[in-house]
Enzyme design. Structure first.
Site, PDB file in Angstrom:
ATOM      1  N   ARG A  86     -29.970  68.243   4.292  1.00 16.35           N
ATOM      2  CA  ARG A  86     -30.260  66.633   4.409  1.00 16.35           C
ATOM      3  C   ARG A  86     -31.398  66.505   5.415  1.00 16.35           C
ATOM      4  NH1 ARG A  86     -30.861  68.549   9.002  1.00 16.35           N
ATOM      5  NH2 ARG A  86     -30.707  66.522   9.769  1.00 16.35           N
ATOM      6  N   GLY A  87     -31.557  65.625   5.878  1.00 17.65           N
ATOM      7  CA  GLY A  87     -33.048  65.247   6.581  1.00 17.65           C
ATOM      8  C   GLY A  87     -34.008  64.598   5.470  1.00 17.65           C
ATOM      9  N   ALA A  88     -34.715  63.692   6.023  1.00 25.61           N
ATOM     10  CA  ALA A  88     -35.304  62.938   4.819  1.00 25.61           C
ATOM     11  C   ALA A  88     -36.331  63.681   4.142  1.00 25.61           C
ATOM     12  CB  ALA A  88     -36.122  61.723   5.681  1.00 25.61           C
ATOM     13  N   ARG A 122     -28.354  59.891  -2.249  1.00 27.25           N
ATOM     14  CA  ARG A 122     -28.246  59.101  -0.762  1.00 27.25           C
ATOM     15  C   ARG A 122     -29.372  57.892  -0.824  1.00 27.25           C
ATOM     16  NH1 ARG A 122     -28.267  62.963   4.344  1.00 27.25           N
ATOM     17  NH2 ARG A 122     -26.946  61.184   5.055  1.00 27.25           N
ATOM     18  N   GLN A 150     -25.068  66.641  14.071  1.00 24.05           N
ATOM     19  CA  GLN A 150     -26.442  67.566  13.503  1.00 24.05           C
ATOM     20  C   GLN A 150     -26.908  68.101  14.774  1.00 24.05           C
ATOM     21  OE1 GLN A 150     -25.140  64.538  12.112  1.00 24.05           O
ATOM     22  NE2 GLN A 150     -26.115  64.149  10.454  1.00 24.05           N
ATOM     23  N   ASP A 186     -35.727  57.912   8.675  1.00 24.75           N
ATOM     24  CA  ASP A 186     -35.516  58.115   7.089  1.00 24.75           C
ATOM     25  C   ASP A 186     -36.171  57.192   6.287  1.00 24.75           C
ATOM     26  OD1 ASP A 186     -33.089  59.338   8.900  1.00 24.75           O
ATOM     27  OD2 ASP A 186     -32.796  60.000   6.777  1.00 24.75           O
ATOM     28  N   ASN A 202     -33.094  55.175  11.397  1.00 24.17           N
ATOM     29  CA  ASN A 202     -32.857  56.824  11.739  1.00 24.17           C
ATOM     30  C   ASN A 202     -31.489  56.826  12.045  1.00 24.17           C
ATOM     31  OD1 ASN A 202     -33.730  59.370  11.865  1.00 24.17           O
ATOM     32  ND2 ASN A 202     -33.708  59.199  14.032  1.00 24.17           N
ATOM     33  N   LYS A 203     -31.091  58.167  12.159  1.00 21.23           N
ATOM     34  CA  LYS A 203     -29.653  58.394  12.306  1.00 21.23           C
ATOM     35  C   LYS A 203     -28.975  57.417  13.192  1.00 21.23           C
ATOM     36  CE  LYS A 203     -27.608  60.847  10.569  1.00 21.23           C
ATOM     37  NZ  LYS A 203     -27.065  60.555   9.522  1.00 21.23           N
TER      38      LYS A 203
HETATM   39  O1  MRU Z   1     -27.832  62.304   7.496  1.00 20.02           O
HETATM   40  P1  MRU Z   1     -28.739  62.986   7.820  1.00 20.02           P
HETATM   41  O2  MRU Z   1     -28.646  64.241   8.491  1.00 20.02           O
HETATM   42  O3  MRU Z   1     -29.922  63.510   6.879  1.00 20.02           O
HETATM   43  O4  MRU Z   1     -29.851  62.371   8.745  1.00 20.02           O
HETATM   44  C1  MRU Z   1     -31.155  63.056   9.179  1.00 20.02           C
HETATM   45  C2  MRU Z   1     -31.855  62.247  10.431  1.00 20.02           C
HETATM   46  O5  MRU Z   1     -31.417  61.043  10.501  1.00 20.02           O
HETATM   47  C3  MRU Z   1     -33.093  62.698  10.569  1.00 20.02           C
HETATM   48  O6  MRU Z   1     -33.445  62.075  11.842  1.00 20.02           O
HETATM   49  C4  MRU Z   1     -34.236  62.191   9.656  1.00 20.02           C
HETATM   50  O7  MRU Z   1     -33.874  62.220   8.320  1.00 20.02           O
HETATM   51  C5  MRU Z   1     -35.488  62.654  10.213  1.00 20.02           C
HETATM   52  S1  MRU Z   1     -35.526  64.240   9.468  1.00 20.02           S
HETATM   53  C6  MRU Z   1     -37.133  64.932   9.890  1.00 20.02           C
END
Ligand code: MRU
Length: 369
Positions: free
Chosen positions: A53-55, A90, A210, A251, A261-262
């Site tokens: 996970r993470g963009a 996603r 996370q 994201d 973002n999250k």
């Molecule tokens: O749902 P996730 O864990 O994939 O969400 C991740 C985030 O929101 C991060 O802050 C974002 O992807 C930046 S990652 C360098």
């Protein structure tokens, strides 16, 4: 970055070019589990189920998914199907479609028999580029932190001489969310390397935690001072002068600088704005979506299972990871995974090209920056 003192990345291709290996992030922080993904559908599932996970990381993983498809069946129809499968895993992080489009744009003009080799080397290039871009974000973020550490503090905030710079972060935008370095945490790691004392407030980041499970783990492995806080604590700390700077990841960032973002990021931005705390977003340009302006209306927000809210998992006294129910039977739960912070609340964007304002971004998008 380091795990138990050893250099690690969050994904790496097999030397035989028949699989990609990833850290299964669902198992952290209790165990370091490695998974082998050997088909495009396994890659899709690993992204959808958040093993990765993470963009930036889902973008790089998807690139290897396309490479696996090329090794199995490199025809046009197969590639387009693989792209649709991966893109649907996603919806919110734009890096996913950015990576698959980049792969197909390069591969479709080639004759099918040349595609597999080209695909593996382009996926490698995307992964290596991610590492270099994040290192650059780290350098620009470090300069920002050094300037902040040298400047007089705001009224009500203790002088920085003799104490660590307090950075608050949300979710996990560290090396686990990328191939290496991270985005929001890259400046923190560079600060540590440069000898600038830094302490990180880590939002736990409900509902998937996370922050508590991933950010705390990677900072601990790297030896960076940190404290996990409940998501509701950040505003309180800001009011008391205990946060010098907020850095989060992204994201998707729109052409005018709105930041998706999250979930919970927006509330941190509001609290930072109210308290005069600088609020920065670390983002590689692969996270920029030039095709949209208004983050509130033009970004699909992923809705995840209510179970992520109604249940929680952790290690019990016997060391067994177990899941328990938090809520009464029958109470409905809503679980949007991301929110949008309007550009006006963002002090700046830490990119591989330097620290930009939303206005700089608009100029760059118009080809004038
Ligand atoms: O749902 P996730 O864990 O994939 O969400 C991740 C985030 O929101 C991060 O802050 C974002 O992807 C930046 S990652 C360098």
């Amino acid at each position: 970055m380091k795990v138990a003192g050893q250099q690690r990345r969050s994904l790496w291709p097999s030397p035989e070019r028949d699989a990609v290996w990833v850290i299964d992030q669902r198992a952290l922080p209790h165990s370091l589990a490695i998974q082998r993904l050997a088909s495009v559908s396994q890659v899709r599932d690993a992204i959808a189920e958040m093993w990765v996970r993470g963009a930036p990381l889902i973008g790089a993983t998807a690139a290897y998914g396309i490479a696996l498809q090329c090794s199995a069946a490199p025809d046009d129809a197969g590639l387009r199907l693989a792209q649709a499968l991966l893109d649907g895993a996603r919806p919110t992080a734009v890096n996913l479609v950015w990576a698959t489009r980049r792969m197909l744009d390069a591969l479709l003009p080639l004759p099918p028999h040349q595609r597999a080799m080209a695909a593996w080397s382009l996926a490698d290039e995307i992964a290596e580029e991610d590492v270099a871009v994040n290192a650059a974000i780290g350098r620009h973020g470090l300069a920002l932190m050094q300037a902040l550490a040298a400047a007089p503090t705001r009224p009500g905030v203790a002088p920085l001489a003799g104490r660590a710079l307090n950075v608050l972060t949300h979710c996990n935008a560290g090396w686990l969310a990328t191939v290496d370095w991270g985005t929001a945490l890259a400046p923190v790691y560079q600060a540590q390397a440069a000898g600038l004392a830094v302490h990180v407030w880590v939002d736990e980041t409900r509902p998937r935690n996370q922050g508590a499970s991933l950010t705390a783990w990677e900072l601990g492995q790297q030896g960076v001072a940190h404290t996990v806080i409940a998501d509701n604590t950040g505003g309180h700390l800001m009011q008391r002068g205990l946060v010098d700077l907020v850095i989060v990841g992204a994201d998707r960032v729109t052409a005018r600088g709105d930041v998706c973002n999250k979930i919970g990021t927006y509330l941190k931005a509001l609290a930072a704005f109210d308290n005069g705390v600088p609020f920065y977003v670390a983002m590689p340009f692969s996270t920029l979506d030039r095709s949209i302006q208004d983050g509130l209306t033009e970004i699909a927000i992923e809705q995840r299972s209510p179970r992520e809210l109604t249940h929680i998992s952790g290690r019990d006294a016997l060391g067994v990871v177990t899941e328990v129910q938090l809520m009464p039977d029958g109470s409905p739960a809503l679980n949007p995974a991301f929110d949008v912070t309007p550009a006006r609340l963002v002090s700046g964007l830490i990119t591989e090209h330097g620290v930009l304002s939303a206005d700089d971004l608009v100029l760059r998008n118009a080809g004038r920056g």
